[in-house]
Scaffold this active site. Structure first.
Site: not given
Ligand code: SDX
Length: 377
Positions: A262, A313
């Site tokens: 998140h 989710d």
């Molecule tokens: C919702 O914003 C809100 O409030 C949204 C929400 C709401 O109520 O409206 O809470 C609802 O949308 C929840 C999120 C749903 N999405 C997912 O579950 C998709 C998977 N999650 C990720 O894509 C990610 O965690 C995000 C998009 C939610 C947040 O991404 P960020 O803050 O941009 O973090 P990032 O992509 O920069 O990741 C930081 C690191 C990375 O590692 P490195 O590349 O630096 O080594 O963490 C890793 C990412 O690869 N990482 C993950 C991951 N989430 C972050 N690695 C594997 N799986 C994941 N899910």
């Protein structure tokens, strides 16, 4: 003019608005709606009461709550125009594309039309909240070739949705479980879809346009689409024993585990706490703990391998599966709940508006010399 900030990719930690609607403490894993802790609301409130809270910035008295509940019931029907669009939408579009189109089309017969005043927008908000479940259920019944189930004249919001979807009045515990998920999904500060709605509202465009944009934003797998992707993952894993290998291989391919991580929460998403409990309870009650068991094992492995927590989710997926909500309707269910927050944020933006127009940092070439086309290479 303030000092120009360095661009934050994804606007991370940028404060885009002041709001009285919700607040999140990402470090502590806390969420409040108008100052009320999400744990209290999940335990003691209802979707209708949270709707009143977010739209009036206070809890209702009993008569006020009854009046809102009656208004929501009375506004559930959709226009014959929308019903006429549904066969094509049911045949040709995905559920979230239907919703984006249907909500946009719903403006055609809205009695308040182009009136963008506060009273008209309050009425539009009630109609949008009331009609979204009807659109989703009608779409599903049409695409499965079943008779349309008209909205129930008495059942509360969550129970009515399950009724329109299945044609049967739901068990009380199932309706209560869905109601809790709708409370948990109702609002969440400046998430991508809410921000989208506020940007559109800040131009003084109308509420239907703002909500259409919000639905478009929610559709993406990095946002609302994650619950559907999480359910597909549970099905692919199929058995808790497969979880460790499946997750390690996925991470090995540098793929994201949907439902985890998140932008704001750096500890457990407080909503996941309730959804995990609901998933476990429902699995036990229905005599099929498989979806919960697989989810719990995936949670263990993702925590062990990446130190990531489930977000709202992840466990929502198994809860909705236990409620027999089809996988591709899970994001539309997120939308029917978030319709409350979106419409409340749009009204809040209108009430104290300034056009949202951030800056950008130019990183392209400069001082280019124009060469007429007949002299280019
Ligand atoms: C919702 O914003 C809100 O409030 C949204 C929400 C709401 O109520 O409206 O809470 C609802 O949308 C929840 C999120 C749903 N999405 C997912 O579950 C998709 C998977 N999650 C990720 O894509 C990610 O965690 C995000 C998009 C939610 C947040 O991404 P960020 O803050 O941009 O973090 P990032 O992509 O920069 O990741 C930081 C690191 C990375 O590692 P490195 O590349 O630096 O080594 O963490 C890793 C990412 O690869 N990482 C993950 C991951 N989430 C972050 N690695 C594997 N799986 C994941 N899910």
């Amino acid at each position: 003019m303030g000092v120009k900030a360095v661009p934050q990719k994804g606007l991370e930690e940028v404060i885009a608005a002041s709001t009285r609607l919700s607040d999140v403490d990402g470090k502590q894993g806390r969420l409040w709606y108008v100052g009320y802790d999400i744990h209290d609301l999940a335990a003691d409130s209802t979707f209708e009461e949270v709707t009143y809270l977010l739209h009036n910035l206070r809890l209702p008295t009993e008569p006020e709550l009854d009046e809102l509940a009656e208004r929501l019931v009375s506004e559930r029907e959709v226009s014959p125009f929308l019903e006429g669009l549904m066969p094509t939408l049911a045949e040709q579009t995905s559920p979230m594309s239907m919703l984006r189109t249907g909500i946009s089309a719903a403006s055609a017969y809205d009695p308040d039309g182009w009136d963008n005043g506060p009273e008209a927008n309050e009425r539009k908000a009630v109609r949008l909240i009331a009609k979204t479940p009807t659109l989703i259920a009608m779409y599903h019944r049409m695409r499965t070739g079943e008779v349309i189930v008209p909205p129930h004249p008495k059942l509360p919001h969550a129970a009515n949705f399950l009724y329109m979807l299945s044609g049967e009045e739901p068990e009380q515990l199932d309706a209560a479980a869905l109601d809790t998920t709708l409370i948990l999904y109702a609002d969440h500060t400046m998430n991508a879809s809410t921000f989208t709605a506020r940007v559109i509202a800040s131009t003084l465009s109308d509420m239907f346009s703002a909500i259409t944009g919000a639905i478009a934003a929610l559709k993406g797998p990095l946002h609302g689409g994650a619950n559907e992707e999480a359910m597909k993952m549970l099905e692919e894993v199929g058995d808790p024993a497969n979880a460790e290998r499946y997750i390690k291989e996925k991470l090995g391919r540098r793929e994201r585990i949907m439902g985890f991580g998140h932008r704001v929460y750096k500890t457990e998403d407080p909503r996941a706490t309730h959804l995990r409990r609901l998933s476990q309870e429902m699995g036990k009650r229905k005599g099929d703990t498989r979806w919960f068991d697989i989810s719990a094992e995936i949670e263990r492995v993702v925590g062990q391998e990446k130190g990531l927590h489930p977000n709202v989710d992840f466990f929502a997926a198994s809860v909705y599966r236990y409620l027999n909500i089809p996988t591709d309707l899970m994001t539309p269910v997120f939308a029917l709940a978030r319709m409350v927050g979106w419409t409340a944020h749009v009204r809040e933006q209108y009430a104290d508006n300034r056009l949202i127009r951030p800056e950008s940092e130019y990183v392209g070439p400069r001082d280019q010399v124009y060469v007429p086309i007949d002299r280019r290479g």
